[in-house]
Design an enzyme around this catalytic site. Sequence first.
Site, PDB file in Angstrom:
ATOM      1  N   TYR A 174     -14.936 -10.555   0.219  1.00 27.11           N
ATOM      2  CA  TYR A 174     -15.615  -9.304  -0.136  1.00 27.11           C
ATOM      3  C   TYR A 174     -16.859  -9.553  -0.987  1.00 27.11           C
ATOM      4  O   TYR A 174     -17.870  -8.873  -0.837  1.00 27.11           O
ATOM      5  CB  TYR A 174     -14.649  -8.376  -0.892  1.00 27.11           C
ATOM      6  CG  TYR A 174     -13.615  -7.759   0.019  1.00 27.11           C
ATOM      7  CD1 TYR A 174     -13.933  -6.678   0.835  1.00 27.11           C
ATOM      8  CD2 TYR A 174     -12.321  -8.261   0.086  1.00 27.11           C
ATOM      9  CE1 TYR A 174     -12.996  -6.112   1.683  1.00 27.11           C
ATOM     10  CE2 TYR A 174     -11.366  -7.713   0.932  1.00 27.11           C
ATOM     11  CZ  TYR A 174     -11.715  -6.632   1.724  1.00 27.11           C
ATOM     12  OH  TYR A 174     -10.791  -6.078   2.565  1.00 27.11           O
ATOM     13  N   ASP A 219      -6.506  -2.178  -7.465  1.00 27.70           N
ATOM     14  CA  ASP A 219      -7.069  -2.778  -6.251  1.00 27.70           C
ATOM     15  C   ASP A 219      -7.393  -4.242  -6.521  1.00 27.70           C
ATOM     16  O   ASP A 219      -7.679  -4.614  -7.659  1.00 27.70           O
ATOM     17  CB  ASP A 219      -8.334  -2.033  -5.814  1.00 27.70           C
ATOM     18  CG  ASP A 219      -8.662  -2.362  -4.368  1.00 27.70           C
ATOM     19  OD1 ASP A 219      -8.075  -1.739  -3.476  1.00 27.70           O
ATOM     20  OD2 ASP A 219      -9.460  -3.286  -4.131  1.00 27.70           O
ATOM     21  N   ARG A 227      -6.647  12.625  -5.112  1.00 25.74           N
ATOM     22  CA  ARG A 227      -7.833  11.991  -4.567  1.00 25.74           C
ATOM     23  C   ARG A 227      -9.025  12.965  -4.505  1.00 25.74           C
ATOM     24  O   ARG A 227     -10.178  12.557  -4.615  1.00 25.74           O
ATOM     25  CB  ARG A 227      -7.456  11.561  -3.155  1.00 25.74           C
ATOM     26  CG  ARG A 227      -8.255  10.450  -2.605  1.00 25.74           C
ATOM     27  CD  ARG A 227      -7.607   9.981  -1.317  1.00 25.74           C
ATOM     28  NE  ARG A 227      -8.547   9.145  -0.634  1.00 25.74           N
ATOM     29  CZ  ARG A 227      -9.365   9.574   0.301  1.00 25.74           C
ATOM     30  NH1 ARG A 227      -9.331  10.828   0.679  1.00 25.74           N
ATOM     31  NH2 ARG A 227     -10.225   8.734   0.847  1.00 25.74           N
ATOM     32  N   ARG A 261      -2.675   7.166   0.856  1.00 23.53           N
ATOM     33  CA  ARG A 261      -3.039   8.423   1.515  1.00 23.53           C
ATOM     34  C   ARG A 261      -1.985   9.048   2.420  1.00 23.53           C
ATOM     35  O   ARG A 261      -2.107  10.206   2.790  1.00 23.53           O
ATOM     36  CB  ARG A 261      -4.337   8.239   2.299  1.00 23.53           C
ATOM     37  CG  ARG A 261      -5.554   8.344   1.420  1.00 23.53           C
ATOM     38  CD  ARG A 261      -6.786   7.864   2.143  1.00 23.53           C
ATOM     39  NE  ARG A 261      -6.644   6.455   2.434  1.00 23.53           N
ATOM     40  CZ  ARG A 261      -7.553   5.729   3.069  1.00 23.53           C
ATOM     41  NH1 ARG A 261      -8.638   6.298   3.524  1.00 23.53           N
ATOM     42  NH2 ARG A 261      -7.350   4.450   3.266  1.00 23.53           N
ATOM     43  N   ARG A 294       0.823  -1.211   0.000  1.00 23.36           N
ATOM     44  CA  ARG A 294       0.000   0.000   0.000  1.00 23.36           C
ATOM     45  C   ARG A 294       0.858   1.262   0.000  1.00 23.36           C
ATOM     46  O   ARG A 294       0.458   2.279   0.562  1.00 23.36           O
ATOM     47  CB  ARG A 294      -0.944   0.013   1.213  1.00 23.36           C
ATOM     48  CG  ARG A 294      -1.943  -1.128   1.247  1.00 23.36           C
ATOM     49  CD  ARG A 294      -3.012  -0.913   0.185  1.00 23.36           C
ATOM     50  NE  ARG A 294      -4.174  -1.725   0.438  1.00 23.36           N
ATOM     51  CZ  ARG A 294      -5.331  -1.250   0.937  1.00 23.36           C
ATOM     52  NH1 ARG A 294      -5.440   0.011   1.239  1.00 23.36           N
ATOM     53  NH2 ARG A 294      -6.332  -2.053   1.116  1.00 23.36           N
TER      54      ARG A 294
END
Length: 339
Positions: free
Chosen positions: A150, A73, A37, A28, A24
């Site tokens: 998921y 992703d 973003r 952010r 990752r």
Amino acid sequence: MKNDLLLRTLRKEKTERTPVWFMRQAGRYLPDYRVLREKYSFFERVRNPQLAAEITVMPVKQVGIDAAILFSDILVIAQALGMDVEMQEGKGPILPAPIRSQEQISKLDPARTEEVLAYAIPTTRAVKEALENEVPLIGFCGSPWTLLCYMVEGKGSKDFAKAKQFCYEHPELASLLLDKITEASITYLNMQIKAGVDTLQIFDSWGGLLSPSDYKRFSLPYLDKMVKAIQPQVPVILFAKGCWYALAELQSTGAAALGLDWTIHPSFARQVAGASVFQGNLDPIVLLGPRHHVEKETVAMMKAFGKGNYIANLGHGVLPQTPFENAKAFVDTVKNFRA
Ligand code: CP3
């Protein structure tokens, strides 16, 4: 390639120092990522070659990492199979129509993967070009089990109870679903290889939710199939979080390297899967500070893994609230470390 430390380590060759990257790493905690973003939605950033390239290269340029990982992703595989995926602020991924029936599974079509994920070829090529042969590019996908979590749960969860309940109530449907995810994932990994990735990581982020025997039923066989299809072409890194009990079996898939989370002591890993290259495993929360603690723990990690057959990384993804300076301190400490 100017810096091929990662690729040489994956081939078990001797290197001047340990390569370092982190899961990752394009996200952010980077101020420049937060700016993009505000302007573009998550999947716009993933599908636009210029944006994906800019974001992928950011941590290499700004933090000095030894490898780039494609900005995308794991949930693009749910999209490839025909599901809607939304990234909601503060909630993470939401799949509004989770899979609960045979009828829904029969509608999922792995044959459409190349068409739905067609953008992956130009985006990956744009990333490779932007990297200018400085460092290798890591492609990736999720494990079939982690995708099932998921797709059945419909959102993130601490225990994925609905997904596990589904597997226990309908094991034959679970295996049908896992087969379809596996097929789409292999197609997607082959697309990334065709577009030029140098190595691939498979994230089994929720493997550790399963018991050792359920891991052998619902995760391992599908990972094994994927590694057997891919490892002959490019080296595969298998990261199965929480799966300390399956390290020997994960090594038996033939993957080039095994990712470790922070609960695994390096000496334990060497004992049960000694022939592997290992990757990991600093607790990502250590990077929240203080800085002297980051440096001390990073040095301890380097010492514990010892020389060779080792890739420095975190034990899971870097957290969004990580101070940029601490991420850099981690990388610099690895680079300056001498055994
Ligand atoms: O590593 C990288 O920098 C490459 C890009 C990457 C992303 N997701 C970008 C992303 C990778 C390798 C992933 C993998 C991923 N995605 C995993 C496996 C790794 C892990 O952490 O276990 C999982 C489980 C997912 C599913 C997912 N996607 C979640 C749970 C979330 C929300 C959590 C969060 O961080 O907000 C996402 C969204 C996501 N994927 C973001 C990024 C940068 C955050 C999007 C944003 O708000 O900007």
